[in-house]
Write an enzyme that holds these catalytic residues in place. Structure first.
Site, short mmCIF file in Angstrom:
data_model
loop_
_atom_site.label_atom_id
_atom_site.label_comp_id
_atom_site.label_asym_id
_atom_site.label_seq_id
_atom_site.Cartn_x
_atom_site.Cartn_y
_atom_site.Cartn_z
CD1 TRP A 70 2.83 -11.90 9.36
CD2 TRP A 70 1.56 -11.32 7.61
NE1 TRP A 70 3.26 -10.65 8.94
CE2 TRP A 70 2.49 -10.27 7.85
CE3 TRP A 70 0.65 -11.17 6.56
CZ2 TRP A 70 2.54 -9.11 7.09
CZ3 TRP A 70 0.70 -10.01 5.79
CH2 TRP A 70 1.64 -9.00 6.04
CE LYS A 102 1.80 -9.51 1.18
NZ LYS A 102 2.75 -10.51 0.63
CG ASP A 316 1.25 5.27 -20.57
OD1 ASP A 316 2.14 5.78 -21.28
OD2 ASP A 316 1.09 4.04 -20.45
CD GLU A 370 2.08 7.80 -24.69
OE1 GLU A 370 3.22 7.49 -25.03
OE2 GLU A 370 1.27 7.00 -24.22
#
EC number: 2.4.1.18
Length: 657
Positions: A70, A102, A316, A370
């Protein structure tokens, strides 16, 4: 619609012009353009690993993870290319399957730890609860056995489900458990499509999957990408199509896990100013006017189709996308509401291109909107000037049923109103009808059966111990669903467990309930226990779907009203050779009640009052009903069909050949 022809044509042309721009004036296809997931993110090639990210505001970017402690090291520093793209190439030994990683992103005046926007696997540490991207390149990746699949839409019968809360046990369920335990139930019940909620990764489980952080990552709470693929493959082998809720209407506000402030630019993916935050959802609104955002979202659509073999999407929050107001406080009481300049043409353009792309990638794909405002053209082909959805949700129907149950006594239920609500739609747009939504199952609201029976569900669902409230609730539950399902013009949807009257509400684990999963599960033992009355509703649901599927192109056959009488509370309508008769009267049964129908003999094929479905079995359903001629209606080729119709029951009859 004629007064708005220019606006309709203008919106369509805007989308076509944008497509031309994105595809270099047609030199490539829209599908070619929407292949960003093949370029961005982490990829293994025979020569080594390549990683790319779009971060135009960044000054430095490092790849950090378990492979380098890291720590920021020069060997893992990305190189800036043109157009804000960052890249790093590494040897095959630099990282391996299962590694966590990351980005450390630097910008003028700050820096932050970020999960890559195009990450396809994101996991949460069970001890620290921290999310990280994960390298997912197994030595033996899953291979689909059922590569070519054609969804059945005759009609489309959708079982809406949530993987995590699909299990009996008070825990978070898995893709594997769903495939082994729940999928067979759905097939046996008669549904031909599952609509999976909460697939895209989201930091907070209790968001129901609607606050998405990693748009290309299948939620690791439920298992691995390969296990989700195996679920889709298994469904296809059983003739069941699989669509997913795709959330492109907004994104979570989290910075570390999401896209909120990816490289020190809060507007990299989202609108600026007061349009950035959604006033009701505590989330962020995508800037559909940016080509890079269109690239991200369109690529996301193609990714799920190509990588996971999904058969389509339920989009959605479409209303929120269409209007600057997100539809909040709008009445939508006339057509001017749809063409008054309060609409987001960028979002309309995106939805049009998304539907065009999806059907370019898979011509048999299913797309459902929707959308509550009633925006015209939503479920009309792009070629005809529409936005290209195959279906729109008939959101008026569940609203009507719950309002009726809450506000009216049984004697005031009017069949004329019921019939109008379930058939009120534009003829050129297919809809998905449903009696109740998943929102009604959440804490603070109640499902239809819970509205009808309430606390008596705890004490009087044992066979032989049912009281009047339970009998009434079960009877109306069956009648409401039968009326809703048999008047469709496209498809029918049921939320997981509602078919058998699942009690109580859904409450996801949270601090306020000591992180309990007690109410974030489905109690299948209730419907399996033949000593309880729940199975009556479940058995009726299966029988109802069998009737619907017995007529070829059922959803396309016209619904023809035969009779209604609001005083008697009687309704009758026909579809092809079927006749549906409802008596919503809570007290009065009728003898020799007559309807004018096509001459012939009619047999009962479904009765809500059948003892097998918890009814009283008052009528003799073995009797064949012959019509009686009437000279007055000879020219119309109609005769009288006279029936005994008990109070609060419904019956389906088929004309014998």
């Amino acid at each position: 619609m004629e007064p708005y022809a220019d606006a309709i044509a203008g919106r369509h042309q805007y989308a076509m012009d944008k497509e031309s721009e994105l595809t270099n004036k047609g030199k490539q296809s829209l599908s070619d353009f929407a292949s960003g997931y093949l370029y961005f993110g982490l990829h293994r090639t025979p020569e080594g690993w390549t990683f790319r990210e779009w971060a135009p505001n960044a000054t430095h970017v490092y790849l950090v993870g378990t492979f380098n402690g890291w720590e920021e090291k020069d060997a893992y520093k990305l190189k800036k290319l043109k157009n804000g793209v960052w890249e790093i190439k590494m040897s095959l030994e630099a990282i391996r399957h299962g590694d966590l990683y990351k980005l450390n992103v630097y910008w003028e005046g700050g820096q932050g730890e970020r999960i890559p926007a195009w990450a396809t696997r994101v996991v949460q540490d069970e001890h620290t609860y921290i999310f990280s991207a994960q390298v997912w390149e197994p030595e033996k990746p899953f291979k689909f056995k059922k590569k070519a699949f054609k969804p059945s839409t005759d009609p489309l019968l959708i079982y809406e489900c949530h993987i995590g809360m699909a299990q009996q046990e008070a825990k978070v369920g898995t893709y594997k458990e769903f495939r082994e335990n729940i999928l067979p139930r759905i097939v046996e019940e008669g549904y031909n499509c599952i609509q999976i909620m909460a697939v895209q990764e989201h930091p907070y489980y209790g968001s129901f999957g609607y606050h998405v952080s990693s748009f290309f990552a299948a939620s690791s709470r439920f298992g691995t990408p390969d296990e989700l693929k195996e679920l889709v493959d298994a469904a296809h082998s059983l003739g069941v199509s699989v669509i997913m809720d795709i959330v492109h209407s907004h994104a979570v506000k989290n910075e570390v896990e999401g896209l909120s402030n990816f490289a020190g630019d809060p507007n990299q993916y989202f609108y600026a100013g007061n349009r950035r935050e959604h006033p009701a959802w505590d989330s962020l609104c995508f800037d559909y006017g940016k080509n890079e955002v269109l690239h991200f979202l369109l690529s996301n659509c193609k990714y799920w189709l190509e990588e996971y073999n999904f058969d389509g999407f339920r989009f959605d929050g479409v209303t929120s996308m269409l209007y600057y107001s997100h539809g909040l406080g709008e009445s939508f009481d006339n057509y001017t509401s749809y063409f008054n300049g309060h609409q987001d043409d960028n979002a309309i353009c995106y939805l049009t291109l998304a539907n065009k792309l999806i059907h370019e990638v898979n011509s048999k794909a299913i797309t459902i909107a929707e959308e509550v405002s009633g925006m015209p053209g939503l479920a009309v082909n792009v070629e005809d000037g529409g936005y290209g959805f195959d279906y729109r949700m008939a959101m008026n129907i569940p609203d009507y049923w719950i309002k009726t149950i809450k506000e009216k006594i049984d004697e005031d239920w009017k069949p004329s109103n019921m019939f109008w609500e379930v058939t009120n739609r534009r003829q050129d747009e297919k809809t998905i009808s449903y009696a109740e939504s998943h929102d009604q199952a959440l804490v603070g609201d109640k499902t239809i059966v819970f509205r009808l029976i309430d606390a008596d569900m705890y004490w009087h669902m044992q066979k032989g111990d049912e009281n009047y409230i339970v009998h009434r609730g079960i009877a109306l539950h069956k009648m409401i669903r039968l009326l809703t399902a048999t008047t469709i013009n496209g498809g029918y949807l049921n939320f997981m467990g509602n078919e058998f009257g699942h009690p109580e509400w859904i409450d996801f684990p949270r601090e306020g309930n000591d992180w309990s999963c007690k109410y974030a599960r489905r109690q299948w033992d209730l419907v399996d226990n033949k000593n309880l009355s729940y199975h009556y509703m479940g058995d009726f649901d299966a029988a109802m779907l069998k009737v619907v599927k017995s007529v070829k192109d059922f959803q396309a056959t016209p619904v023809q009203e035969i009779w209604h009488n609001d005083s008697d509370q009687i309704l009758a309508y026909g579809r092809k050779d079927l006749i549906f008769v409802f008596n919503f009267n809570p007290k009065e049964s009728f003898v020799d009640y007559g309807f004018l129908v096509a001459p012939g003999a009619y047999e009962v094929i479904l009765n809500t009052d059948d003892v097998a479905f918890g009814g009283n079995g008052i009528a003799d359903d073995s009797v064949v009903h012959f019509t009686m001629p009437d000279p007055l209606y000879k020219a119309e080729k109609k005769e009288w069909l006279k029936l005994y119709i008990p109070a609060r029951t419904a019956v389906v009859l088929r004309k014998k050949k």
